[in-house]
Structure formats: structure tokens, C-alpha cells
Design an enzyme around this catalytic site. Structure first.
Site, PDB file in Angstrom:
ATOM      1  N   HIS A 122      19.174  13.089   9.058  1.00 51.52           N
ATOM      2  CA  HIS A 122      20.084  12.808  10.168  1.00 51.52           C
ATOM      3  C   HIS A 122      21.504  13.247   9.815  1.00 51.52           C
ATOM      4  O   HIS A 122      22.168  13.962  10.577  1.00 51.52           O
ATOM      5  CB  HIS A 122      20.039  11.303  10.470  1.00 51.52           C
ATOM      6  CG  HIS A 122      21.022  10.820  11.478  1.00 51.52           C
ATOM      7  ND1 HIS A 122      20.625  10.285  12.693  1.00 51.52           N
ATOM      8  CD2 HIS A 122      22.383  10.747  11.475  1.00 51.52           C
ATOM      9  CE1 HIS A 122      21.704   9.937  13.378  1.00 51.52           C
ATOM     10  NE2 HIS A 122      22.778  10.189  12.652  1.00 51.52           N
ATOM     11  N   GLU A 123      21.970  12.824   8.643  1.00 52.60           N
ATOM     12  CA  GLU A 123      23.336  13.166   8.238  1.00 52.60           C
ATOM     13  C   GLU A 123      23.461  14.653   7.897  1.00 52.60           C
ATOM     14  O   GLU A 123      24.486  15.276   8.178  1.00 52.60           O
ATOM     15  CB  GLU A 123      23.755  12.313   7.034  1.00 52.60           C
ATOM     16  CG  GLU A 123      23.740  10.815   7.302  1.00 52.60           C
ATOM     17  CD  GLU A 123      24.574  10.408   8.494  1.00 52.60           C
ATOM     18  OE1 GLU A 123      25.579  11.091   8.796  1.00 52.60           O
ATOM     19  OE2 GLU A 123      24.224   9.408   9.143  1.00 52.60           O
TER      20      GLU A 123
ATOM     21  N   HIS B  75      24.100  16.518  11.088  1.00 53.12           N
ATOM     22  CA  HIS B  75      25.518  16.452  11.472  1.00 53.12           C
ATOM     23  C   HIS B  75      26.321  17.500  10.696  1.00 53.12           C
ATOM     24  O   HIS B  75      27.111  18.258  11.271  1.00 53.12           O
ATOM     25  CB  HIS B  75      26.095  15.070  11.138  1.00 53.12           C
ATOM     26  CG  HIS B  75      25.688  13.985  12.079  1.00 53.12           C
ATOM     27  ND1 HIS B  75      25.717  14.115  13.449  1.00 53.12           N
ATOM     28  CD2 HIS B  75      25.265  12.714  11.841  1.00 53.12           C
ATOM     29  CE1 HIS B  75      25.323  12.978  14.011  1.00 53.12           C
ATOM     30  NE2 HIS B  75      25.039  12.118  13.053  1.00 53.12           N
TER      31      HIS B  75
END
Length: 249
Positions: free
Chosen positions: A55-56, A59
Site C-alpha cells: 500500500h505504502e 503511494h
């Protein structure tokens, strides 16, 4: 600017250990006589940490492609969980809250410099990338687990459900969540300044509401279950996995 490389071993180690636990669940092996619930607990926590890093990473990758090269200097493109801000508040506490309360709160955070992005709308793409990873991971896990009638299928189904719930939760237009980051570039500076003092507290307020108002938590997980079914998942397996995950109850 450079970053420390310490901790680069964590992600592959968690991935390998989680895969090994998955093999134990698939073959109904009980290393050391561990109950199935403990193995499901370890598998889901490991899988959650893996998807948190992904997820990170999403980003950071979109930010990098958008022109913010600072994310590379900070080590966000390494899948090293220690790089995603504070270890306790970004990794440990969300994992504890997941274990105790079963609610997948957003954990890590990637610091992006919007001024380096080529276009203002890149900031929206950066924020949207994380929840999209959760939703995609949920769809893949649900599809894989849907035909499994085993403890591994239950663990995968529950992990898929958590991905959907996390994706929905992250898309809330509340400061501290990715949903707010999607719309923030289009808000007036005056409005952003007005809410600045309360921004750090709003995610905690959301969690407190989910914890104290059962109807809200039920609605959130109900939406997650609907996405699970649409993706070909088995809600009964997910419910069994949820029960096995909290094996101490």
C-alpha cells in the site's frame, strides 16, 4: 539525501514466514502442536503487514513517477516497513488494533512533497494508489480462496475481507485517510488551515466511533462482505477465518 538500509530483510522474511504458515494451513500440519487458530492469526498478521508495505509502496511509486524523487531518497521504494515513518505508530499499533479489535486501520505513511509533483492532480493519484492496492489485493485473495474448503481458504478469505474493509475505510474523505488526500488539492487554503488543528485527532475519532458504535462497524464490514462476494469470495469462509483469527475468544 540518503537513507539507512537497516531493515531491508524484514519484508522478504515476513513474506517467507507467511508463505510457510500458509503451507502448514494448506496441509493441516501443526508444527509444535500449534492450534489452527494460532496459525491463522500468524498468517493474517503476516499477510496484512505485506499488503501494508505494498500500500505504502504504491503511494511512493506514483509520487516518484509524478516527479517527487524525494520518496526514493527516503527509502520508500524499498518495501522496508521501517521506512514508513514511526515503527510504533505506523506498524506496531495498527497491528495490535487489528489483532484485538479486528479493524484494519491505516498504518504507515509516505511523506510526499506536493510541490515536486508535475501536476496538482498527481497528488490525488498518489492518495488513491494505496486504497486501490487494498481493493486489488482483496479481489485477488477472494478469487484464490473462493474455491478452497480449508483453513488456508478461511485465512485467505478473512485477509481478503480485511483488504476490502481497509480500502473502504481509507477512501473516507476524512483528514488522515487517503480519501481526504484525493480531494485535498481542490480545497481552499483557508479551509485546510481551519481544520489543521484537529487533523491529527480525526482518525482516532473515526476508530473510536467504529469501536463504540456497533452499527457503524457492522455497516463497514457489511460493505466489505459485499465486495468479497462480488469478487467471487466465500463469506462463510471469511467468517470462519475471522473467528479463527481471534482464537483466544
Amino acid at each position: 539525501m540518503s537513507y539507512r538500509t537497516g531493515g531491508t530483510w524484514i519484508f522478504p522474511t515476513v513474506l517467507i514466514v507467511t508463505a510457510a504458515v500458509g503451507v502448514f494451513l494448506a496441509t493441516d500440519a501443526r508444527p509444535g502442536g500449534l492450534p489452527t487458530g494460532v496459525l491463522v492469526f500468524l498468517f493474517v498478521l503476516g499477510g496484512w503487514l505485506v499488503t501494508l508495505c505494498l500500500h505504502e509502496f504504491a503511494h511512493a511509486l506514483v509520487a516518484y513517477l509524478g516527479g517527487d524523487v524525494s520518496v526514493r531518497a527516503r527509502g520508500y521504494l524499498t518495501l522496508n516497513p521501517l521506512r514508513y515513518t514511526d515503527l510504533a505508530y505506523s506498524i506496531v499499533i495498527p497491528l495490535i488494533l487489528l489483532a484485538v479489535g479486528g479493524i484494519p486501520l491505516p498504518g504507515g505513511a509516505v511523506l510526499v512533497q506536493p510541490g515536486l509533483l508535475r501536476r496538482p492532480w498527481f497528488a490525488s493519484l498518489v492518495s488513491a494508489a494505496g486504497p486501490l492496492v487494498n481493493l486489488l489485493a482483496g479481489a485477488v485473495l477472494a478469487a484464490v480462496a473462493g474455491g478452497m474448503d480449508s483453513p488456508l481458504g478461511a485465512a485467505l478469505s478473512f485477509l481478503a475481507l480485511l483488504q476490502f474493509v481497509a480500502g473502504i475505510l481509507n477512501l473516507l474523505p476524512v483528514p488522515g485517510f487517503d480519501g481526504f488526500g484525493i480531494i485535498e488539492p481542490y480545497l481552499s487554503p483557508a479551509f485546510r488551515e481551519r481544520i489543521r488543528p484537529i487533523r491529527p485527532w480525526l482518525p482516532l475519532a473515526v476508530f473510536a466511533l467504529l469501536w463504540s458504535v456497533p452499527q457503524l462497524g457492522s455497516a463497514l464490514f457489511g460493505a466489505g462482505y459485499r465486495l468479497l462476494v462480488v469478487s467471487g469470495g466465500n463469506p462463510l469462509l471469511a467468517a470462519y477465518g475471522a473467528g479463527a483469527f481471534q482464537f483466544w475468544r
